[in-house]
Design a protein around this motif. Structure first.
Motif, PDB file in Angstrom:
ATOM      1  N   ASP A 111     -19.112 -10.466  -0.403  1.00 41.84           N
ATOM      2  CA  ASP A 111     -18.313  -9.421  -1.420  1.00 41.84           C
ATOM      3  C   ASP A 111     -16.864  -9.756  -1.592  1.00 41.84           C
ATOM      4  OD1 ASP A 111     -17.951  -7.424  -3.358  1.00 41.84           O
ATOM      5  OD2 ASP A 111     -18.613  -5.970  -1.925  1.00 41.84           O
ATOM      6  N   TYR A 112     -16.505 -10.385  -2.731  1.00 45.47           N
ATOM      7  CA  TYR A 112     -15.199 -10.813  -3.135  1.00 45.47           C
ATOM      8  C   TYR A 112     -14.358  -9.542  -3.663  1.00 45.47           C
ATOM      9  CZ  TYR A 112     -16.457 -15.668  -2.036  1.00 45.47           C
ATOM     10  OH  TYR A 112     -16.907 -16.639  -1.176  1.00 45.47           O
ATOM     11  N   THR A 113     -14.904  -8.264  -3.898  1.00 49.84           N
ATOM     12  CA  THR A 113     -14.262  -7.215  -4.493  1.00 49.84           C
ATOM     13  C   THR A 113     -13.745  -6.178  -3.928  1.00 49.84           C
ATOM     14  OG1 THR A 113     -16.350  -6.262  -5.223  1.00 49.84           O
ATOM     15  CG2 THR A 113     -15.749  -8.064  -6.636  1.00 49.84           C
ATOM     16  N   VAL A 114     -13.928  -6.416  -2.781  1.00 44.99           N
ATOM     17  CA  VAL A 114     -13.216  -5.061  -1.904  1.00 44.99           C
ATOM     18  C   VAL A 114     -11.763  -5.277  -1.828  1.00 44.99           C
ATOM     19  CG1 VAL A 114     -15.379  -4.647  -0.602  1.00 44.99           C
ATOM     20  CG2 VAL A 114     -13.706  -6.369   0.242  1.00 44.99           C
ATOM     21  N   SER A 115     -11.267  -4.050  -1.192  1.00 41.86           N
ATOM     22  CA  SER A 115      -9.798  -4.122  -0.888  1.00 41.86           C
ATOM     23  C   SER A 115      -9.658  -4.275   0.636  1.00 41.86           C
ATOM     24  CB  SER A 115      -9.131  -2.802  -1.371  1.00 41.86           C
ATOM     25  OG  SER A 115      -9.179  -2.677  -2.724  1.00 41.86           O
ATOM     26  N   SER A 116      -8.337  -5.002   0.960  1.00 46.81           N
ATOM     27  CA  SER A 116      -8.140  -5.110   2.370  1.00 46.81           C
ATOM     28  C   SER A 116      -7.760  -3.833   2.936  1.00 46.81           C
ATOM     29  CB  SER A 116      -6.981  -6.409   2.629  1.00 46.81           C
ATOM     30  OG  SER A 116      -6.903  -6.338   3.924  1.00 46.81           O
ATOM     31  N   GLY A 117      -8.252  -3.351   4.269  1.00 44.73           N
ATOM     32  CA  GLY A 117      -7.905  -2.341   4.997  1.00 44.73           C
ATOM     33  C   GLY A 117      -8.537  -1.024   4.500  1.00 44.73           C
ATOM     34  N   GLU A 118      -9.494  -1.163   3.460  1.00 42.04           N
ATOM     35  CA  GLU A 118     -10.198   0.053   3.242  1.00 42.04           C
ATOM     36  C   GLU A 118     -11.567   0.028   3.922  1.00 42.04           C
ATOM     37  OE1 GLU A 118      -9.289   2.532   1.333  1.00 42.04           O
ATOM     38  OE2 GLU A 118      -7.335   1.945   0.562  1.00 42.04           O
ATOM     39  N   GLU A 119     -12.075   1.235   4.175  1.00 40.54           N
ATOM     40  CA  GLU A 119     -13.452   1.349   4.916  1.00 40.54           C
ATOM     41  C   GLU A 119     -14.354   1.655   3.921  1.00 40.54           C
ATOM     42  OE1 GLU A 119     -13.122   3.433   9.216  1.00 40.54           O
ATOM     43  OE2 GLU A 119     -11.882   4.543   7.847  1.00 40.54           O
ATOM     44  N   TYR A 120     -15.503   0.979   3.998  1.00 44.18           N
ATOM     45  CA  TYR A 120     -16.551   0.887   3.203  1.00 44.18           C
ATOM     46  C   TYR A 120     -17.960   1.159   3.900  1.00 44.18           C
ATOM     47  CZ  TYR A 120     -13.337  -1.207  -0.199  1.00 44.18           C
ATOM     48  OH  TYR A 120     -12.506  -1.358  -1.187  1.00 44.18           O
ATOM     49  N   GLU A 121     -18.936   1.756   2.960  1.00 44.20           N
ATOM     50  CA  GLU A 121     -20.252   1.882   3.548  1.00 44.20           C
ATOM     51  C   GLU A 121     -21.176   1.003   2.723  1.00 44.20           C
ATOM     52  OE1 GLU A 121     -23.818   5.072   4.000  1.00 44.20           O
ATOM     53  OE2 GLU A 121     -22.070   5.843   3.191  1.00 44.20           O
ATOM     54  N   TYR A 122     -21.722   0.345   3.324  1.00 43.86           N
ATOM     55  CA  TYR A 122     -22.840  -0.747   2.389  1.00 43.86           C
ATOM     56  C   TYR A 122     -24.167  -0.019   2.763  1.00 43.86           C
ATOM     57  CZ  TYR A 122     -19.422  -4.114   1.032  1.00 43.86           C
ATOM     58  OH  TYR A 122     -18.366  -4.834   0.370  1.00 43.86           O
ATOM     59  N   VAL A 123     -25.010  -0.055   1.565  1.00 49.34           N
ATOM     60  CA  VAL A 123     -26.473   0.054   1.958  1.00 49.34           C
ATOM     61  C   VAL A 123     -27.302  -0.800   1.131  1.00 49.34           C
ATOM     62  CG1 VAL A 123     -26.026   2.710   2.117  1.00 49.34           C
ATOM     63  CG2 VAL A 123     -26.727   1.685  -0.075  1.00 49.34           C
ATOM     64  N   ILE A 124     -28.612  -1.098   1.732  1.00 57.34           N
ATOM     65  CA  ILE A 124     -29.461  -1.903   0.942  1.00 57.34           C
ATOM     66  C   ILE A 124     -30.677  -1.423   0.874  1.00 57.34           C
ATOM     67  CG2 ILE A 124     -29.857  -3.202   3.183  1.00 57.34           C
ATOM     68  CD1 ILE A 124     -30.509  -5.745   1.742  1.00 57.34           C
ATOM     69  N   ASN A 142     -14.797  -2.516   7.662  1.00 54.53           N
ATOM     70  CA  ASN A 142     -13.320  -2.390   7.192  1.00 54.53           C
ATOM     71  C   ASN A 142     -12.836  -3.865   6.987  1.00 54.53           C
ATOM     72  OD1 ASN A 142     -10.483  -1.795   7.061  1.00 54.53           O
ATOM     73  ND2 ASN A 142     -10.209  -0.972   8.905  1.00 54.53           N
ATOM     74  N   PRO A 143     -12.816  -4.395   5.909  1.00 48.82           N
ATOM     75  CA  PRO A 143     -12.613  -5.704   5.761  1.00 48.82           C
ATOM     76  C   PRO A 143     -10.869  -5.933   5.794  1.00 48.82           C
ATOM     77  CG  PRO A 143     -12.948  -4.854   3.531  1.00 48.82           C
ATOM     78  CD  PRO A 143     -13.349  -3.809   4.566  1.00 48.82           C
ATOM     79  N   TYR A 236      -2.732  -6.501   1.910  1.00 52.23           N
ATOM     80  CA  TYR A 236      -2.094  -5.178   2.319  1.00 52.23           C
ATOM     81  C   TYR A 236      -2.785  -4.213   1.534  1.00 52.23           C
ATOM     82  CZ  TYR A 236       0.961  -8.243   5.062  1.00 52.23           C
ATOM     83  OH  TYR A 236       1.561  -8.888   6.064  1.00 52.23           O
ATOM     84  N   GLY A 237      -3.633  -4.363   0.609  1.00 51.14           N
ATOM     85  CA  GLY A 237      -4.347  -3.241  -0.113  1.00 51.14           C
ATOM     86  C   GLY A 237      -3.847  -3.183  -1.678  1.00 51.14           C
ATOM     87  N   ARG A 238      -3.220  -4.070  -2.054  1.00 50.47           N
ATOM     88  CA  ARG A 238      -2.538  -3.903  -3.432  1.00 50.47           C
ATOM     89  C   ARG A 238      -3.750  -4.339  -4.278  1.00 50.47           C
ATOM     90  NH1 ARG A 238       1.681  -5.906  -0.650  1.00 50.47           N
ATOM     91  NH2 ARG A 238       3.776  -4.787  -0.609  1.00 50.47           N
ATOM     92  N   ASN A 239      -4.321  -3.838  -5.395  1.00 52.36           N
ATOM     93  CA  ASN A 239      -5.121  -4.397  -6.253  1.00 52.36           C
ATOM     94  C   ASN A 239      -4.600  -3.932  -7.629  1.00 52.36           C
ATOM     95  OD1 ASN A 239      -7.848  -4.942  -4.728  1.00 52.36           O
ATOM     96  ND2 ASN A 239      -6.710  -3.239  -4.026  1.00 52.36           N
ATOM     97  N   PHE A 240      -4.617  -5.073  -8.563  1.00 51.07           N
ATOM     98  CA  PHE A 240      -4.406  -4.960  -9.945  1.00 51.07           C
ATOM     99  C   PHE A 240      -5.468  -5.802 -10.731  1.00 51.07           C
ATOM    100  CE2 PHE A 240      -0.419  -6.064  -7.171  1.00 51.07           C
ATOM    101  CZ  PHE A 240       0.447  -4.695  -7.658  1.00 51.07           C
ATOM    102  N   ARG A 241      -5.564  -5.117 -11.988  1.00 54.03           N
ATOM    103  CA  ARG A 241      -6.497  -5.584 -13.019  1.00 54.03           C
ATOM    104  C   ARG A 241      -5.610  -6.594 -13.832  1.00 54.03           C
ATOM    105  NH1 ARG A 241     -11.586  -5.490 -14.861  1.00 54.03           N
ATOM    106  NH2 ARG A 241     -11.929  -3.882 -13.487  1.00 54.03           N
ATOM    107  N   VAL A 242      -5.509  -7.948 -14.196  1.00 59.95           N
ATOM    108  CA  VAL A 242      -4.488  -8.904 -14.527  1.00 59.95           C
ATOM    109  C   VAL A 242      -5.087  -9.700 -15.436  1.00 59.95           C
ATOM    110  CG1 VAL A 242      -3.233  -8.492 -12.594  1.00 59.95           C
ATOM    111  CG2 VAL A 242      -4.504 -10.308 -12.793  1.00 59.95           C
ATOM    112  N   ASP A 243      -4.164 -10.136 -16.250  1.00 59.95           N
ATOM    113  CA  ASP A 243      -4.233 -11.339 -17.194  1.00 59.95           C
ATOM    114  C   ASP A 243      -3.389 -12.419 -16.477  1.00 59.95           C
ATOM    115  OD1 ASP A 243      -5.033 -12.689 -20.027  1.00 59.95           O
ATOM    116  OD2 ASP A 243      -2.965 -13.213 -19.686  1.00 59.95           O
TER     117      ASP A 243
END
Length: 273
Positions: A111-124, A142-143, A236-243
């Motif tokens: 999964d390439y779309t997560v943020s570094s340092g955030e905690e996630y729950e995945y379910v299948i 916690n990626p 470090y958890g920065r995320n932007f939607r960019v051109d």
């Protein structure tokens, strides 16, 4: 509607039409119910905390797709659905749907779309041909990653770039609607609009990893030519939607097969995790 009983609604079963006595077996399929409430008294109250002594609930769950005791018939499992939520949020998003293989196998998904340092729950969850989900298996991660990544949110497995080696400092500036008007007063008047967009540039070495440096640069050019927004994120958890724009390639004379690549970027929207 069940024959012999009123229609199912917010008030549950309110009467028996005609009277049904000594019912010992009832099979219900293709419905979704939050509460199954059976009482001996006619005045039925579907508020959970008001259930009385006459309430009886028998639920048997055998792990089948419908989460009941009716065995699977015409709807076998067709796919596996991978979902994710940030632990700060209650809502899951679907990140991938994989074809189901009944043979025991190991499934790996990046999964390439997560943020570094955030905690996630995945379910299948197994999903049948009609879209009904079965019992879900959960895990928590916690990626963490290094450098800066540019990722295509629509095709993250195919188009993703990491700016890592010999990464230059990233200077982030802000474009904003701000106007100063000088008058005869002591201080100027300052007015602001809605625009508040960050911009910057990335520059690092591309070395052969999976693709050679030339192929990596060509893939980057293809992303730019698509003229669509991408996700830009750092470790470090920065995320932007960019051109992204203005690519530059510097072929290294002293290191064969290595190029230095630079791009400019500007924020064009919010990132919805």
């Amino acid at each position: 509607m069940i024959i012999g009983l009123d229609m199912i609604g917010a008030q549950g079963f309110k009467s028996l039409v005609p009277p049904v006595t000594n019912a010992t077996y009832l099979e219900v399929e293709n419905c979704v119910a939050d509460v199954l409430q059976l009482q001996t008294n006619i005045d039925n109250d579907d508020t959970k905390d008001k259930w009385g002594y006459g309430t009886v609930l028998l639920a048997t769950f055998n792990g089948d797709l419908e989460a009941g005791n009716i065995q699977m018939r015409e709807n076998p499992i067709s796919e596996l659905r991978v979902k994710r939520r940030n632990l700060k949020d209650q809502n899951f998003i679907v990140v991938k749907e994989l074809p189901f293989n009944p043979e025991p196998t190991q499934i790996v998904y990046d999964d390439y779309t997560v943020s570094s340092g955030e905690e996630y729950e995945y379910v299948i969850a197994p999903v049948d041909a009609s879209g009904i989900e079965g019992f879900m298996t959960a895990t928590y991660i916690n990626p963490k990653f290094d450098g800066w990544w540019i990722v295509d949110p629509d095709q993250p497995e195919l188009y993703n770039f990491q700016f890592l080696y010999n990464l230059d400092d990233v200077n982030i500036t802000v474009d904003e609607d701000r106007t100063e008007i000088n008058t005869f007063s002591k201080f100027p008047k300052v007015y602001y609009g809605q625009k508040y967009a960050r911009r910057g540039s990335l520059s690092s070495l591309f070395i052969p990893e999976g693709y050679n440096a030339k192929e990596q640069y060509e893939r980057l050019i293809a992303m730019i030519n698509a003229k669509k927004p991408y996700i830009l994120k750092d470790g470090y958890g920065r995320n932007f939607r960019v051109d992204i724009s203005a690519p530059q390639e510097t072929v290294q004379a002293r290191m064969a097969g290595v190029t230095k690549v630079a791009v400019n970027w500007v924020e064009v929207g919010e990132v919805n995790d």
